[in-house]
Scaffold this active site. Structure first.
Site, PDB file in Angstrom:
ATOM      1  CE  LYS A 148      68.163  21.760   3.295  1.00 57.23           C
ATOM      2  NZ  LYS A 148      68.058  23.190   3.049  1.00 57.23           N
ATOM      3  N   GLY A 166      48.596  16.125  20.575  1.00 56.15           N
ATOM      4  CA  GLY A 166      48.417  17.568  20.761  1.00 56.15           C
ATOM      5  C   GLY A 166      48.513  17.915  22.231  1.00 56.15           C
ATOM      6  CD  GLU A 220      54.582  10.612  16.650  1.00 53.67           C
ATOM      7  OE1 GLU A 220      54.217   9.438  16.831  1.00 53.67           O
ATOM      8  OE2 GLU A 220      54.080  11.565  17.252  1.00 53.67           O
ATOM      9  CG  ASP A 242      66.501  23.789  -0.158  1.00 55.76           C
ATOM     10  OD1 ASP A 242      66.766  22.579  -0.039  1.00 55.76           O
ATOM     11  OD2 ASP A 242      66.212  24.527   0.792  1.00 55.76           O
ATOM     12  CG  HIS A 266      54.217  10.467  20.749  1.00 60.13           C
ATOM     13  ND1 HIS A 266      53.477  11.324  19.978  1.00 60.13           N
ATOM     14  CD2 HIS A 266      53.901  10.743  22.040  1.00 60.13           C
ATOM     15  CE1 HIS A 266      52.749  12.107  20.765  1.00 60.13           C
ATOM     16  NE2 HIS A 266      52.988  11.779  22.013  1.00 60.13           N
ATOM     17  CB  CYS A 317      49.248  11.035  22.045  1.00 59.18           C
ATOM     18  SG  CYS A 317      49.549  11.610  23.726  1.00 59.18           S
ATOM     19  CE1 TYR A 318      42.876  16.691  22.811  1.00 51.83           C
ATOM     20  CE2 TYR A 318      42.884  16.595  20.402  1.00 51.83           C
ATOM     21  CZ  TYR A 318      42.327  17.054  21.581  1.00 51.83           C
ATOM     22  OH  TYR A 318      41.232  17.876  21.539  1.00 51.83           O
TER      23      TYR A 318
END
Ligand code: XMP
Length: 515
Positions: A371, A54, A170, A226, A168, A81-82
Site C-alpha cells: 500500500k 518462523g 526487519e 488504490d 530481527h 532467526c529460524y
C-alpha cells in the site's frame, strides 16, 4: 526480475516486513513459499536470498525445510532467526532448544565491523524473538556477534556467502536493522539500486500498453486510494481507452460523488461514467437489519449496475483491479496455511466477483506492490494529498454504520455527523495519525433537554482507531477538547441527535466497524 531478492517464507509474522525493508532500500523483493524448487527459484534470477524466521523448532519433526541445494548455489543468503538456524543445520552446526524464550530488546556486540555490520557501532540494540539458538558453529562459519544469552547471535561464511542473524533486523525495534539489511544487499550481495516508483510507473505503463493494444479497459472507481491511483496510472498509459465507472449507491460520505467527478472527470479528463443508483440501492435495503444481508444486497446490486453500464460501453476486454501484494501473499503464506480462510467474521465485498461473470481479463498493476508503494506512485503522479491519505472506507459504506435499517433520513443524519467528525479531526491534526475515524448512528433514542423542552432523539457513537493493516486496531486517545468540540457541533448542528458517545474498544475482541 533481475536484481531481485527472493524471500523464502518459513511462516514468520514479519515476512512482509522483510520484503518492505528490502524495497525501501530500492531493491525489488518477492516472497515465495519456503518449499519452492531450486529451479523455480533460479528462474527468478535472484541476486540474493533471505530466509525468514518462523514459529517452528528444528528440534521437532515435520518442520518446514527448504531444498538444501538452494544454499549451495553461491547466491548470498541471509538467514533470519529460524532461517539462521536452518543454515546452521544444513552445514553441520548445532541448534538447541533453550529453556527460556528470549523475547524483546537485547544488546548485541559485534565482532566485525565489515560486511553486515559495516559503518555501525559495535554495540547495537536488536529485537529478539526465539526459543532455539545456534549452540555450535557450523563448519567454516565465524561468529560475528554475540549477546548475553548467545555467543553466536550472528554468523557468516564469507566463502559460501551465507549469513545469519538470530535477531530481527526487519522490525522497527531493531533501530539499525534497515542499515544491516542495506549492508547485506549492497556490501555482500552487490545489488543495484533500481527499485523506485518512477521505474515501476515506467515499466507498468509500457506493459499495460502492450497488453491492452487498442482494446478497452473498464475500472470500478471508488474514490479510495488504490482505485484512484489505478485510474490515473491507466489513464496515463492508455488515455481514453480506459472507461471508469463510479457508482453512487447513496451510502457515500456527503458530496463524495460530486468530488470524485470533479477530480477525475473535470481535472484529469478521464472517461468517467457517474452512475446515480441511490434509489435502487435504498429500495433493496429497505427494512434490512442483518449486516451480512446488507453486504450481500449491496455487493449484488453493485455487480448488476456495473455490468449494465459496462455493456453500454461496447466490447470490453479488460477489467483493471487494484489488488495489492498482501492479498496475493495471503493465499499461500506458510502461517496462514493453505487450508482456507478462517471463520468469516464479515464478508468484505469487493469487485472480485466481476471478471468471472463478465469473462474479462484482469489487469492488476499493483499485484506486486504494498500500500505504501501505491501511495508513493500516487504522489509521483501528483494525485491530490486528500486522495492519497484518505482513510479506508468500506464498500457497503454508511449502510454498515447505520445500525438497524437504512433510510434516506438516517443517511442524512449520519452524513452530517460524519462530515463534522472528519473536519474536526483534520483541523486538530489527527487525520493522518488515525487509520479510520467516523460516526456510527445507533438504533436507540435517548432523552435530552433543549431549552425547556424534553427531546427524544438519536445517539451517535464516535470511532477513531489506529491500525497498521486493519487486522488489529486500538482506539485513539483523542484529546477531551477535541471530543467535546465534535460532540457540541454534532448536537448543535445535526437535527435529530441529542447524545454522543465515544467507542473505547480495541480489535480484537471488537471490530473496527460496528457491523
Ligand atoms: P472490521 O470492521 O472487520 O474492519 O474490523 C476492518 C477493515 O475493513 C473495512 N471493512 C470493509 N471493507 N467491505 C469493505 O470493503 C466491507 O464489507 C467491510 N467491512 C469492514 C473496515 O472499514 C476496516 O478498514
Amino acid at each position: 526480475m533481475e536484481n531481485s531478492v527472493i524471500i523464502l517464507d518459513f511462516g514468520s509474522q514479519y515476512t512482509q516486513l522483510i520484503a518492505r525493508r528490502v524495497r525501501e532500500c530500492n531493491v525489488y523483493s518477492e516472497i515465495v513459499p519456503y518449499n519452492i524448487s531450486c529451479r523455480e527459484l533460479l528462474n527468478k534470477k535472484p541476486k540474493a536470498i533471505i530466509f525468514s524466521g518462523g514459529p517452528s523448532s528444528l528440534s521437532k519433526k515435520n518442520v518446514p525445510l527448504c531444498d538444501k541445494k538452494i544454499t549451495q548455489l553461491g547466491i548470498p543468503i541471509l538467514g533470519i532467526c529460524y532461517g539462521m538456524q536452518l543454515l546452521a543445520r544444513f552445514n553441520q552446526g548445532k541448534v538447541s532448544a533453550s529453556p527460556i524464550r528470549e523475547y524483546g530488546k537485547a544488546s548485541l556486540q559485534t565482532r566485525k565491523k565489515d560486511g553486515l555490520f559495516a559503518n555501525l557501532s559495535s554495540n547495537l540494540i536488536v529485537w529478539m524473538s526465539h526459543t532455539d539458538k545456534v549452540s555450535k558453529l557450523p563448519l567454516g562459519f565465524e561468529a560475528i556477534a554475540f549477546t548475553q544469552n548467545s555467543s553466536i547471535a550472528a554468523f557468516k561464511n564469507k566463502e559460501k556467502k551465507l549469513y545469519g542473524v538470530q535477531f530481527h533486523p526487519e522490525v522497527v525495534h531493531t533501530p539499525k536493522g534497515k542499515k544491516i539489511i542495506h549492508n547485506f544487499l549492497y556490501k555482500i550481495a552487490d545489488c543495484k539500486k533500481n527499485w523506485t516508483m518512477k521505474s515501476v510507473i515506467k515499466h507498468s505503463i509500457s506493459s499495460i500498453r502492450k497488453q491492452v493494444a487498442d482494446k478497452k479497459v473498464i475500472c470500478a472507481l471508488s474514490g479510495g486510494v488504490d482505485s484512484s491511483v489505478l485510474a490515473i496510472l491507466l489513464h496515463k498509459a492508455i488515455g481514453h481507452q480506459l472507461h471508469c465507472i463510479f457508482v453512487n449507491n447513496g451510502l457515500l460520505r456527503k458530496d463524495e460523488g460530486e468530488k470524485v467527478v470533479k477530480t477525475f472527470k473535470t481535472h484529469y479528463n478521464i472517461n468517467l461514467k457517474y452512475i446515480r443508483a441511490e434509489k435502487r440501492f435504498l429500495k433493496r435495503l429497505k427494512g434490512i437489519i442483518d449486516p451480512e444481508k446488507k453486504r450481500k444486497i449491496i455487493g449484488h446490486e453493485f455487480i448488476q449496475v456495473f455490468q449494465e453500464e459496462a455493456k453500454k460501453i461496447g466490447p470490453v476486454n479488460f477489467l483493471a483491479q487494484g489488488t495489492l501484494y498482501p492479498d496475493v501473499i495471503e493465499s499461500y503464506s506458510a502461517h496462514s496455511g493453505k487450508s482456507g480462510p478462517s471463520a468469516t467474521i464479515k464478508s468484505h465485498h469487493n469487485v472480485g466477483g466481476l471478471p468471472k461473470k463478465m469473462k474479462l481479463t484482469l489487469i492488476e498493476p499493483f499485484r506486486n506492490l504494498f500500500k505504501d508503494e501505491v501511495r508513493e506512485i500516487g504522489i509521483t503522479l501528483n494525485l491530490p494529498q486528500e486522495i492519497i491519505w484518505r482513510h479506508p472506507f468500506p464498500g457497503p459504506g454508511l449502510a454498515i454504520r447505520i445500525i438497524g435499517s437504512v433510510s434516506p433520513e438516517r443517511i442524512k443524519i449520519l452524513q452530517a455527523a460524519d462530515t463534522i467528525v472528519i473536519e474536526e479531526i483534520k483541523k486538530a491534526g489527527f487525520y493522518k495519525k488515525t487509520w479510520q475515524a467516523f460516526a456510527v448512528l445507533l438504533p436507540i433514542k435517548s432523552v435530552g433537554v433543549m431549552g425547556d423542552a424534553r427531546t427524544y432523539e438519536n445517539v451517535i457513537a464516535l470511532r477513531a482507531v489506529t491500525s497498521l493493516d486493519g487486522m488489529t486496531a486500538d482506539w485513539v486517545k483523542l484529546p477531551y477538547d477535541l471530543l467535546g468540540k465534535i460532540s457540541n457541533r454534532i448536537i448543535n448542528q445535526v437535527k435529530g441527535v441529542n447524545r454522543i458517545v465515544y467507542d473505547i474498544s480495541s480489535k480484537p475482541p471488537s471490530t473496527i466497524e460496528w457491523e
